[in-house]
Design an enzyme around this catalytic site. Structure first.
Site, PDB file in Angstrom:
ATOM      1  N   HIS A  48       0.279  -1.230  -0.242  1.00 28.78           N
ATOM      2  CA  HIS A  48       0.154  -0.388  -0.268  1.00 28.78           C
ATOM      3  C   HIS A  48       1.229   1.274  -0.131  1.00 28.78           C
ATOM      4  CE1 HIS A  48      -3.767  -2.042   0.801  1.00 28.78           C
ATOM      5  NE2 HIS A  48      -2.754  -3.011   1.143  1.00 28.78           N
ATOM      6  N   ASN A  75     -10.127  -2.859   2.409  1.00 33.96           N
ATOM      7  CA  ASN A  75     -10.317  -2.868   0.911  1.00 33.96           C
ATOM      8  C   ASN A  75     -11.475  -3.053   0.535  1.00 33.96           C
ATOM      9  OD1 ASN A  75      -7.253  -2.950   1.700  1.00 33.96           O
ATOM     10  ND2 ASN A  75      -7.857  -6.130   0.553  1.00 33.96           N
ATOM     11  N   TYR A 124       0.611  -4.524  12.115  1.00 35.78           N
ATOM     12  CA  TYR A 124       0.818  -3.102  12.337  1.00 35.78           C
ATOM     13  C   TYR A 124       1.220  -2.016  13.498  1.00 35.78           C
ATOM     14  CZ  TYR A 124      -2.890  -3.974   8.602  1.00 35.78           C
ATOM     15  OH  TYR A 124      -3.068  -4.755   7.114  1.00 35.78           O
TER      16      TYR A 124
HETATM   17 FE1  HDE Z   1      -2.503  -5.145   5.686  1.00 38.06          FE
HETATM   18  N1  HDE Z   1      -0.164  -4.088   5.927  1.00 38.06           N
HETATM   19  N2  HDE Z   1      -1.663  -6.430   6.058  1.00 38.06           N
HETATM   20  N3  HDE Z   1      -4.305  -6.107   4.854  1.00 38.06           N
HETATM   21  N4  HDE Z   1      -3.320  -3.290   4.734  1.00 38.06           N
HETATM   22  C1  HDE Z   1      -0.190  -2.916   5.641  1.00 38.06           C
HETATM   23  O1  HDE Z   1       0.857  -0.541   7.022  1.00 38.06           O
HETATM   24  C2  HDE Z   1      -0.233  -6.784   7.250  1.00 38.06           C
HETATM   25  C3  HDE Z   1      -4.657  -7.167   5.173  1.00 38.06           C
HETATM   26  C4  HDE Z   1      -4.466  -2.608   4.315  1.00 38.06           C
HETATM   27  O2  HDE Z   1      -3.607   3.093   4.065  1.00 38.06           O
HETATM   28  C5  HDE Z   1       1.529  -2.911   6.810  1.00 38.06           C
HETATM   29  O3  HDE Z   1       0.989   1.147   8.220  1.00 38.06           O
HETATM   30  C6  HDE Z   1      -0.233  -7.918   7.458  1.00 38.06           C
HETATM   31  C7  HDE Z   1      -5.410  -7.141   4.820  1.00 38.06           C
HETATM   32  C8  HDE Z   1      -4.790  -1.604   4.224  1.00 38.06           C
HETATM   33  O4  HDE Z   1      -1.789   3.379   5.334  1.00 38.06           O
HETATM   34  C9  HDE Z   1       0.659  -3.447   6.965  1.00 38.06           C
HETATM   35  C10 HDE Z   1      -1.624  -8.678   6.537  1.00 38.06           C
HETATM   36  C11 HDE Z   1      -6.579  -6.207   4.507  1.00 38.06           C
HETATM   37  C12 HDE Z   1      -3.407  -1.138   3.849  1.00 38.06           C
HETATM   38  C13 HDE Z   1       0.389  -4.779   6.719  1.00 38.06           C
HETATM   39  C14 HDE Z   1      -2.298  -7.775   5.821  1.00 38.06           C
HETATM   40  C15 HDE Z   1      -4.970  -5.124   4.418  1.00 38.06           C
HETATM   41  C16 HDE Z   1      -2.689  -1.833   4.692  1.00 38.06           C
HETATM   42  C17 HDE Z   1       2.384  -1.554   5.421  1.00 38.06           C
HETATM   43  C18 HDE Z   1      -2.312 -10.595   5.949  1.00 38.06           C
HETATM   44  C19 HDE Z   1      -7.749  -5.683   4.345  1.00 38.06           C
HETATM   45  C20 HDE Z   1      -2.790   0.380   3.897  1.00 38.06           C
HETATM   46  C21 HDE Z   1       2.029   0.382   6.133  1.00 38.06           C
HETATM   47  C22 HDE Z   1      -1.998 -10.630   8.175  1.00 38.06           C
HETATM   48  C23 HDE Z   1      -8.595  -6.322   5.007  1.00 38.06           C
HETATM   49  C24 HDE Z   1      -3.121   1.675   4.787  1.00 38.06           C
HETATM   50  C25 HDE Z   1       1.692   0.093   7.150  1.00 38.06           C
HETATM   51  C26 HDE Z   1      -2.532   2.866   4.751  1.00 38.06           C
HETATM   52  C27 HDE Z   1      -1.272  -1.677   5.304  1.00 38.06           C
HETATM   53  C28 HDE Z   1       0.027  -6.067   6.869  1.00 38.06           C
HETATM   54  C29 HDE Z   1      -3.542  -8.244   5.388  1.00 38.06           C
HETATM   55  C30 HDE Z   1      -5.679  -3.606   4.702  1.00 38.06           C
HETATM   56  C31 HDE Z   1       2.831  -4.748   6.309  1.00 38.06           C
HETATM   57  C32 HDE Z   1       0.682  -8.759   7.808  1.00 38.06           C
HETATM   58  C33 HDE Z   1      -6.270  -8.967   4.924  1.00 38.06           C
HETATM   59  C34 HDE Z   1      -5.504  -0.755   3.202  1.00 38.06           C
HETATM   60  O5  HDE Z   1       1.261  -3.590   8.500  1.00 38.06           O
END
Ligand code: HDE
Length: 704
Positions: free
Chosen positions: A87, A160, A374
């Site tokens: 993202h 999402n 996060y």
């Molecule tokens: Fe994320 N995800 N994610 N994700 N995600 C990040 O956090 C992570 C997942 C989502 O505009 C990171 O600050 C893991 C699902 C959005 O700043 C990080 C797993 C969904 C955003 C991270 C998931 C998301 C992130 C990268 C699996 C939809 C952007 C930078 C367990 C429900 C937020 C940050 C923004 C961002 C990890 C799966 C949505 C690395 C480990 C499922 C919208 O922490």
């Protein structure tokens, strides 16, 4: 009170006072400017020249003692922070959420129970795979992250625009992302899944199949952020004042309805305007057309959980709206652009673990993994444990605890007490067992094992349900997207395995993709223990087109003009478009505009080469005979029109524009509206409000 003295206007030195200086001070244009200083507040006398041992003809060495130079360059060298691992590319806006229906019966959260409660929000939209500088129109999931600054603390709904996900367990996330991002040896391709490593991974990961259907659909190429739905994805829990708990899924529904672009259009928008989505968000807010969504919930209890065909804790599954209807409980409006992209959009730290009393997590293993991830990621991205003090992250309610010190501590805590319990000072912060956050009291029993629940094993039924819930056009687009992506995969056995995996969804889909790839021979199904159910009913809510709004609201019309155009047609079209909630942009061969036949100037918004038709929802040619004949040999004009036709756009034109229509290969159909008089503008707008000319597609594109 004494008034602070007005800042002094520094005077530009006379050129005679500036020894050996070829540079000029350009910024002294009069007026009152504040004094330029270093970070330490020392006034700066010269911001154009570093300190050197010099004479008037030759520069000597630059002096290490130049603290002004060193401080400026040092700060610049550290201007970037690590971009988000996923993202990375995003755009955001401020606004508010207002509760319109109380969930008090289910949740004690004030933000969900007090009707009329308005809380500020900051929302960041993003793509997942691309780097920060990639294009907005990549085929990808869009992040839809909402930070609600409630009176009981920050609640982050980090969702999402697609309601399901690729994987079921957080332990697979690094693999998924490594496979999707640019390949590690060559560093490309970025911002796309159309390459070997992604398809290698997903073809071996059957749980991804449902999500693949979604990202191969037009959901992954939205027309704008304003035209996207948002989903919390996971099942969460609500808790009411009596401690009773209810399961919940969150949905954001756009006021403008869903709309997407066509894949070939997306490819061209990436060249024509890589900032297409962020520009749209920025412009619409600037113009007062505030993007708006409804917040809706699906509420269900343990009984439903037990009778549902799938596990509600499996993030690769959704609960069809036809099974648990959506209940609208509020609205969110984005009405203010960020003041500074870095301070707000880049430094905002969303965290799934940010919930408030009355909202709790479920045992979805993906959500549980995210709750760890996060916080961890913010520490490396923002550099230390005080990132919550950055204005964009700080709660807008009182915040008191005994966490102290650390990098970039902005607060100066008075007193001796930084611990609890304590007696030395009155009014130190205390916990509150009732108003404070309490988890659902859930008895847990079981063996400690690395396993997945049995119900998680059905990977194909909902993929199939999704596909067959689409219109024929949408099904064609999904098939074409699989063909496009797999055509970029060099390893033939990966292609074969993916087609074999699709055969588990439906043999017809697999055959269509195989045909499009030119694969011959019998398709070998990848063995599976749980074949797709064929009895799940269609869910019209999963289709974009079945629920698209037939309206001009929020649409952009591109009007092509040239010297000799009729200004009245343009004026009338603009008026009528505005009345219908659309915006009209003028495209002309020259950016100054075109000289109309009555001698007036029709000002342009785009120069023809910089205003391709992919930037507009529909196009109108307000051309004179001379203008049309001049443009009919102009490549940019021909492709403007050819693309508009191929992208199934409604085309309006004066009769005189016919030579250009002919040269661009535009064939008359229901969506090509030509007429001499202004009447054609009405007919054009009426047809344009109905959306694209889907019936045209078979005549411009091969479908498999
Ligand atoms: Fe994320 N995800 N994610 N994700 N995600 C990040 O956090 C992570 C997942 C989502 O505009 C990171 O600050 C893991 C699902 C959005 O700043 C990080 C797993 C969904 C955003 C991270 C998931 C998301 C992130 C990268 C699996 C939809 C952007 C930078 C367990 C429900 C937020 C940050 C923004 C961002 C990890 C799966 C949505 C690395 C480990 C499922 C919208 O922490």
């Amino acid at each position: 009170m004494k008034k602070a003295p007005a800042p002094k206007t520094p005077k530009a030195p006379k050129s005679s006072e500036r020894t050996g200086n070829g540079g000029e001070f350009h910024q002294f244009s009069g007026g009152t400017h504040p004094q330029l200083t270093t970070q330490q507040g020392q006034p700066i006398s010269d911001d154009e020249n570093s300190l050197k041992v010099s004479n008037t003809s030759r520069p000597g060495p630059v002096l290490l003692e130049d603290f002004v130079l060193r401080e400026k360059i040092n700060h610049f060298d550290h201007e970037r922070i690590p971009e988000r691992i996923v993202h990375a590319r995003g755009a955001a806006a401020h606004g508010f959420f207002e509760l319109t229906d109380s969930l008090e019966e289910f949740s004690k959260a004030r933000v969900l129970s007090k009707i009329g409660e308005k809380v500020p929000v900051f929302v960041r939209f993003s793509t997942v795979a691309g780097n920060a500088g990639s294009s907005d129109l990549a085929r990808d999931v869009r992040g839809f992250a909402v930070k609600l600054y409630t009176q009981e603390g920050n609640w982050d709904l980090v969702g999402n625009n697609i309601p399901v996900f690729f994987i079921q367990d957080a332990i697979k996330f690094p693999d998924l992302i490594h496979a999707a991002k640019q390949e590690p040896d060559r560093g490309f391709p970025q911002a796309q899944t159309a390459h070997d490593t992604f398809w290698d991974f997903v073809s071996l990961t059957p749980e991804s199949t449902h999500m693949l259907m979604w990202i191969m659909s037009d959901r992954a190429i939205p027309r704008s952020f304003r035209n996207m739905e948002g989903f919390g994805v996971h099942t969460f829990r609500l808790i009411n004042a009596a401690g009773k708990t209810t399961f919940v899924k969150f949905h954001w529904r756009p006021k403008l309805g869903l709309q997407s672009v066509i894949w070939d259009e997306a490819l061209k928008i990436s060249g024509g305007d890589p900032d297409y989505h962020r520009r749209d968000l920025w412009n619409s807010i600037n113009e007062g057309n505030f993007p708006e969504w409804e917040l809706a919930v699906q509420l269900f209890d343990e009984d439903f959980v037990n009778k549902f065909e799938f596990d509600v804790l499996d993030a690769t599954k959704l609960i069809p709206e036809e099974q648990i209807p959506l209940r609208v409980i509020g609205r969110m409006v984005l009405d203010r652009n960020p003041t500074n992209y870095f301070s707000e959009t880049e430094q905002v730290a969303f965290m799934t673990q940010n919930v408030v009393p009355g909202i709790d997590f479920s045992n979805d293993p993906l959500l549980q993994g995210r709750n760890f991830s996060y916080l961890d990621t913010q520490l490396s991205r923002l550099g230390g444990p005080n990132f919550a003090q950055l204005p964009i992250n700080a709660p807008k309610c009182p915040m008191m605890n005994f966490q102290r010190d650390g990098h970039m501590q902005f607060q100066t805590f008075p007193g001796r007490v930084s611990y609890s319990p304590s007696t030395l000072e009155p009014n130190t912060a205390r916990e509150d067992p009732h108003a404070g956050f309490n988890s659902v009291k859930e008895p847990i029993e079981g063996d400690k094992l690395r396993v997945r629940p049995e119900l998680f094993a059905d990977h194909f039924s909902q993929a199939r349900q999704f596909f067959f819930s689409q219109t024929e056009t949408e099904q064609n687009h999904i098939v074409s997207a699989f063909i496009f992506e797999l055509s970029k995969v060099e390893a033939k056995d990966v292609q074969v395995r993916m087609v074999g995996q699709l055969a588990n969804v439906d043999s017809g889909i697999a055959q269509r993709v195989a045909d499009g790839l030119g694969m011959e021979g019998k398709i070998e199904k990848v063995p599976t223990t749980v074949p797709a159910r064929e009895d799940l009913p269609e869910s019209p809510a999963l289709s974009i087109l079945k629920k698209a709004k037939k309206s001009l609201e929020g649409k952009l019309i591109g009007c092509l003009v040239a010297d000799g155009s009729d200004a009245a047609i343009v004026v009338n079209l603009r008026k009528a478009a505005k009345k219908a909630g659309a915006d009209l942009k003028i495209v002309a061969p020259k950016i100054r505009g075109a000289r109309a036949k009555d001698g007036s100037l029709i000002e342009a918004d785009f120069q023809l080469a910089g205003g391709p038709s992919v930037l507009f929802d529909c196009v109108f040619l307000a051309l004179s005979a001379d203008g049309a004949s001049m443009l009919s040999t102009e490549a940019a004009a021909v492709s403007f029109l050819h693309d508009a036709f191929a992208h199934l756009k409604v085309i309006g034109a004066t009769l005189e524009a016919q030579p250009l229509l002919d040269n661009a290969g535009v064939v008359a159909d229901d969506g090509v509206i030509t007429s001499k008089k202004g009447a054609s503008t009405d007919a054009f707008l009426t047809r344009a409000a109905m959306g694209r000319v889907w019936e045209r597609e078979p005549s411009v594109r091969t479908t498999y």
